[in-house]
Design a protein around this motif. Structure first.
Motif, short mmCIF file in Angstrom:
data_model
loop_
_atom_site.label_atom_id
_atom_site.label_comp_id
_atom_site.label_asym_id
_atom_site.label_seq_id
_atom_site.Cartn_x
_atom_site.Cartn_y
_atom_site.Cartn_z
N THR A 193 67.37 60.97 41.61
CA THR A 193 68.75 61.27 41.95
C THR A 193 69.06 61.04 43.21
OG1 THR A 193 68.18 63.39 40.69
CG2 THR A 193 70.18 63.46 42.06
N GLY A 194 70.58 60.41 43.37
CA GLY A 194 71.21 60.11 44.69
C GLY A 194 70.94 58.76 45.49
N TRP A 195 70.00 58.10 44.75
CA TRP A 195 69.71 56.68 45.45
C TRP A 195 69.72 55.60 44.29
CZ3 TRP A 195 65.30 54.14 44.06
CH2 TRP A 195 64.24 54.76 43.61
N LEU A 196 69.34 55.90 43.01
CA LEU A 196 69.02 54.94 42.08
C LEU A 196 70.21 54.79 40.95
CD1 LEU A 196 66.89 52.82 41.12
CD2 LEU A 196 66.40 54.54 39.26
N SER A 197 70.75 53.46 40.78
CA SER A 197 71.66 53.41 39.51
C SER A 197 70.90 53.14 38.24
CB SER A 197 72.41 52.04 39.95
OG SER A 197 73.13 51.73 38.79
N ALA A 198 71.23 53.87 37.37
CA ALA A 198 70.85 53.81 36.18
C ALA A 198 70.94 52.88 35.35
CB ALA A 198 70.65 55.24 35.39
N THR A 199 72.17 52.25 35.69
CA THR A 199 72.76 51.01 34.99
C THR A 199 72.50 49.69 35.25
OG1 THR A 199 74.83 51.16 36.08
CG2 THR A 199 74.64 52.60 34.16
N ALA A 200 72.05 49.58 36.56
CA ALA A 200 71.70 48.26 37.14
C ALA A 200 71.07 48.25 38.47
CB ALA A 200 72.86 47.21 37.26
N GLY A 201 69.90 47.39 38.65
CA GLY A 201 69.10 47.49 39.82
C GLY A 201 68.09 46.50 39.83
N THR A 202 67.17 46.50 41.15
CA THR A 202 66.29 45.82 40.97
C THR A 202 65.06 45.98 41.80
OG1 THR A 202 67.68 43.63 41.51
CG2 THR A 202 65.23 43.47 42.40
N LEU A 203 63.78 46.00 40.88
CA LEU A 203 62.50 46.46 41.43
C LEU A 203 61.73 45.55 42.19
CD1 LEU A 203 61.12 48.39 38.36
CD2 LEU A 203 62.83 49.13 39.82
N PHE A 204 61.41 45.75 43.40
CA PHE A 204 60.92 44.68 44.25
C PHE A 204 59.38 45.17 44.58
CE2 PHE A 204 59.36 43.31 48.65
CZ PHE A 204 59.30 42.16 48.47
N THR A 205 58.36 44.63 44.54
CA THR A 205 57.14 44.63 44.54
C THR A 205 56.35 43.89 45.63
OG1 THR A 205 56.93 45.97 42.45
CG2 THR A 205 54.67 45.24 43.75
N SER A 206 55.86 44.37 46.74
CA SER A 206 54.73 43.66 47.49
C SER A 206 53.59 44.02 47.75
CB SER A 206 55.62 43.39 49.04
OG SER A 206 54.67 42.59 50.01
N ALA A 207 52.52 43.41 47.08
CA ALA A 207 51.26 44.09 46.85
C ALA A 207 50.17 42.98 46.91
CB ALA A 207 51.29 44.66 45.38
N MET A 208 49.05 43.50 46.73
CA MET A 208 47.73 42.70 46.65
C MET A 208 46.72 43.41 45.52
SD MET A 208 44.88 41.81 49.70
CE MET A 208 46.18 41.09 50.68
N LYS A 209 46.30 42.44 44.78
CA LYS A 209 45.19 42.74 43.87
C LYS A 209 43.76 42.44 44.24
CE LYS A 209 44.55 39.66 40.41
NZ LYS A 209 43.21 39.36 40.27
N ILE A 210 43.22 43.42 44.73
CA ILE A 210 41.93 43.51 45.73
C ILE A 210 40.77 43.22 44.54
CG2 ILE A 210 40.41 44.49 47.10
CD1 ILE A 210 42.68 46.35 47.87
N GLY A 211 40.40 41.88 44.48
CA GLY A 211 38.98 41.66 43.51
C GLY A 211 39.52 41.49 42.31
N ALA A 212 38.62 41.18 41.44
CA ALA A 212 38.68 41.20 39.99
C ALA A 212 38.82 42.79 39.40
CB ALA A 212 37.34 40.71 39.32
N ILE A 213 39.71 42.84 38.34
CA ILE A 213 40.09 43.98 37.79
C ILE A 213 39.63 44.09 36.37
CG2 ILE A 213 41.81 45.94 37.23
CD1 ILE A 213 43.60 44.80 39.48
N SER A 214 38.64 45.12 35.97
CA SER A 214 38.33 45.13 34.44
C SER A 214 38.63 46.45 33.95
CB SER A 214 36.80 45.17 34.86
OG SER A 214 36.20 46.02 35.34
N GLY A 215 38.62 46.48 32.69
CA GLY A 215 38.92 47.70 32.13
C GLY A 215 40.26 47.58 31.22
N ALA A 216 40.97 48.46 31.76
CA ALA A 216 42.60 48.42 31.07
C ALA A 216 43.33 46.84 30.99
CB ALA A 216 43.54 49.43 31.77
N THR A 217 44.32 46.92 30.01
CA THR A 217 44.92 45.81 30.18
C THR A 217 45.97 45.56 31.00
OG1 THR A 217 46.45 46.52 28.24
CG2 THR A 217 44.24 45.64 27.70
N SER A 218 46.56 46.55 31.52
CA SER A 218 47.52 46.63 32.48
C SER A 218 47.49 47.47 33.60
CB SER A 218 49.05 46.64 31.75
OG SER A 218 49.09 48.10 31.18
N PHE A 219 48.04 47.27 34.98
CA PHE A 219 47.93 48.15 36.06
C PHE A 219 49.23 48.09 36.58
CE2 PHE A 219 43.52 46.80 35.19
CZ PHE A 219 42.84 47.78 35.40
N ASN A 220 49.75 49.41 37.03
CA ASN A 220 50.99 49.86 37.44
C ASN A 220 51.24 49.58 38.97
OD1 ASN A 220 51.59 50.57 34.52
ND2 ASN A 220 49.87 52.03 34.89
#
Length: 316
Positions: A193-220
């Motif tokens: 509430t108060g900062w996000l538009s529910a009708t248009a926007g952009t999600l920007f992610t800067s991140a790092m995948k540390i090592g190999a990931i096993s188990g689930a099919t997706s990580f958030n």
């Protein structure tokens, strides 16, 4: 981060719980990665033509484990880590002058550079049996594939912050003393509430995948939702393809599910952008090829989740 438990006891005190193998310790002999003088030195004894180490007994379960420790060169510039699962030694050599990963056997080695000559060295391996009585060990080495040398009660390496986790990569350090210590999962959510538009926007992610990931099919990485899986917009790491996935669900029906063309390498920072509007979606990874989808409605959004889904699962 997800929840983790450091199974190594006395993670900063190699004179307690740890067993010497033709070695001694010089306690609190140099500055640790935290800046406090709490790092110990593993010192070879005077035994000639032999190996020199510290080891700790561990009872393993039959899952993937990662053993990590912060190491620094002293008179010797190589180290050798072993996970013994009661049946097999799984190991890797590390160059403490350059941070290079040396010869590995039955394990994957990772070295991360820290200030003042420290490296966090880790080995990841599957253990062979259920509830096996084994051990983890830190050996002084003098070269790749070489842990046999004449000890002199002087030569050694520095060590601090030992950690054993039932996981596929090393998480942030968890100090221990007389018992294993658990850390709860990180949970970061806040209202839109108060900062996000529910009708248009952009999600920007800067991140790092540390090592190999096993188990689930997706990580958030980044989700917008109403607190349920029925209404959500996500920027997700797709473990099947090694790419970033743009995902939209409205009323429990998937509207968009498309992966970027290029993959994400391990231990390398990446940037991902995902723009959304009704019937107008686009995403790119590291300025690679733009992927688009011209069909889809938007969900009701009330919450932003960083690093996990709304139930705090599958952290990136």
């Amino acid at each position: 981060e997800g929840a983790r438990t450091n199974l190594c006891l006395q993670s900063e005190d190699l004179a307690t719980t740890w067993t010497n193998v033709r070695s001694t310790e010089s306690l609190n002999s140099t500055t640790s990665p935290t800046g406090a003088v709490t790092a110990d030195k593993i010192v070879s004894d005077a035994t000639a033509a032999s190996d020199h180490a510290v080891t700790q007994a561990i009872t393993f379960t039959n899952v993937v484990h990662t053993f990590s420790v912060f190491l620094k060169a002293a008179e010797k510039t190589w180290a050798f880590l072993i996970v013994f699962d009661g049946t097999t030694n799984r190991s890797c050599y590390f160059n403490l002058s350059t941070g290079a990963v040396g010869t590995a056997s039955g394990a994957t080695g990772v070295s991360q550079s820290f200030a003042n000559g420290w490296y966090r060295c880790s080995i990841t391996t599957s253990v062979a049996t259920l509830a096996a009585a084994g051990s983890v060990s830190i050996y002084i080495a003098e070269a790749d594939n070489d842990i046999t040398f004449d000890g002199n009660s002087v030569d050694g390496i520095y060590a601090w912050g030992a950690q054993l986790e039932a996981a596929a990569f090393a998480s942030s350090y968890i100090p221990t003393t007389t018992a294993a210590v658990a850390r709860n999962a990180d949970v970061l959510t806040y209202p839109t509430t108060g900062w996000l538009s529910a009708t248009a926007g952009t999600l920007f992610t800067s991140a790092m995948k540390i090592g190999a990931i096993s188990g689930a099919t997706s990580f958030n990485a980044f989700w917008l939702s109403d607190g349920t899986n029925n209404e959500r917009i996500g920027n997700v790491y797709d473990n099947t393809n090694g790419t970033m996935l743009m995902f939209v669900a409205d009323g429990g029906v998937t509207q968009v599910s498309t992966s970027t063309a290029n993959a994400i390498p391990a231990n390398t920072a990446f940037k991902s952008a995902f723009a959304y509007a009704t019937n107008d979606f686009a995403a790119t990874l590291n300025a690679g090829a733009l992927i688009t989808d011209a069909t889809g409605t938007l969900p009701t959004i009330t919450i932003a989740d960083i690093g996990s889904l709304n139930d705090s699962s599958s952290q990136l």
